[in-house]
Write an enzyme that holds these catalytic residues in place. Structure first.
Site, short mmCIF file in Angstrom:
data_model
loop_
_atom_site.label_atom_id
_atom_site.label_comp_id
_atom_site.label_asym_id
_atom_site.label_seq_id
_atom_site.Cartn_x
_atom_site.Cartn_y
_atom_site.Cartn_z
N ARG A 132 63.87 31.44 31.39
CA ARG A 132 63.20 30.84 32.56
C ARG A 132 62.97 29.33 32.48
O ARG A 132 62.39 28.75 33.41
CB ARG A 132 61.86 31.53 32.87
CG ARG A 132 62.02 32.97 33.26
CD ARG A 132 60.85 33.47 34.10
NE ARG A 132 59.62 33.57 33.33
CZ ARG A 132 58.49 34.07 33.83
NH1 ARG A 132 58.44 34.50 35.07
NH2 ARG A 132 57.40 34.15 33.08
N ASP A 133 63.37 28.67 31.40
CA ASP A 133 63.17 27.22 31.34
C ASP A 133 64.31 26.55 30.56
O ASP A 133 64.07 25.73 29.68
CB ASP A 133 61.83 26.90 30.71
CG ASP A 133 61.30 25.52 31.11
OD1 ASP A 133 61.82 24.96 32.09
OD2 ASP A 133 60.39 25.01 30.44
#
Length: 286
Positions: A97-98
């Site tokens: 997610r990042d």
């Protein structure tokens, strides 16, 4: 009502603690040369902690800021390595997610060429099917509508509106590759080809196509998985291989991928071109 509030807070703390313990268990069993390793975990004064390996090098965000975009072959190598790490994460049910340059470490290495690791699992999402809960649904924190976890510039438009899935990381890696090649972030409104930013660099059309597909704003048209993105990037590498003299270590060994690293040495899977067989090549660090 005060007692109910205290009970609710205690329950949330209990759920958070169990969730963290489950996260440690899952991430502690995820192993790949291109993922930061979990070394240990424990609890101090009732607070759990997670210890990860210390990496020597610099993150690619700083590298971009100080030196500008990378040659496309270097960006391609980085993309392949990060995609391999994402494949392993996704198989374990973990969405990073990042994915972005500042979460990719360019390491000091005994081997020639580039060696990177994906770091910072602080906002990683563990998919429900991979929780170990028995009989009771695993505690889950629903994504707030319109709120994307991670860094907005590396998130697709649907982030925060739907449940996390691997295509979030595919987009993040696509945006990272775009920035590594051009020094610019991709625009969401109108996709600009890489060659418009760096016309002096002959970026291959198939690399352009692979990055553009990873950045498709429609999740149904976007590259479906990290496995598919890895395959596309490897095809680009195989199509545009450098000459033999450029990529053979010591004139004999073609380095395929790292197998592991310790305090004093690294071990790489390599192909011995004279003996025509694969070998494990151990290299002492400086």
């Amino acid at each position: 009502s005060l007692n109910a509030s205290r009970a609710s807070k205690a329950q949330r703390r209990s759920h958070a603690k169990r969730r963290f313990a489950d996260e440690i268990e899952i991430l502690g069993n995820v192993r790949d040369p291109h993922l930061v390793s979990v070394l240990g975990a424990g609890e101090v004064h009732g607070l759990p902690y997670l210890a990860m390996e210390y990496l020597r090098g610099e993150n690619l965000g700083r590298h971009l800021a100080e030196r500008g975009p990378l040659p496309w072959r270097d960006a391609l190598d980085i993309g392949i390595q990060v995609a391999r790490g994402l494949v392993v994460l996704h198989r374990a049910g973990v969405i990073h997610r990042d994915v972005k340059p500042s979460n990719i470490m360019l390491l000091e290495s005994a081997a020639p060429g580039i060696f990177v690791k994906l770091i910072d699992l602080g906002v990683a999402k563990i998919l429900p099917d991979h929780w170990r809960g028995q009989g009771e649904a695993a505690p889950r924190q629903a994504t707030r509508e319109g709120f994307a976890v991670g860094t907005t510039e590396y998130q697709p438009p649907e982030a925060g509106l739907v449940e996390a899935d691997p295509r979030l990381d595919v987009y993040g890696l696509g945006a990272t590759l775009y920035q590594l090649c051009t020094g610019q972030l991709p625009r969401r409104d109108t996709y600009r080809p890489l060659r418009e930013h760096v016309p002096q660099h002959r970026i291959p059309a198939d690399l352009e196509a692979a990055i553009a597909s990873a950045l498709d704003l429609d999740p149904e048209k976007r590259t479906a998985s990290a496995t598919d993105l890895l395959a596309a990037l490897e095809r680009v590498r195989d199509t545009h291989r450098a000459g033999a003299d450029e990529h053979l270590f010591d004139g004999r060994y073609e380095l395929i991928r790292p197998l592991g690293a310790g305090g004093k040495a690294e071990v790489h899977l390599a192909h011995h071109h004279r003996a025509q067989r694969d070998v494990a090549l151990k290299m002492l660090k400086p």
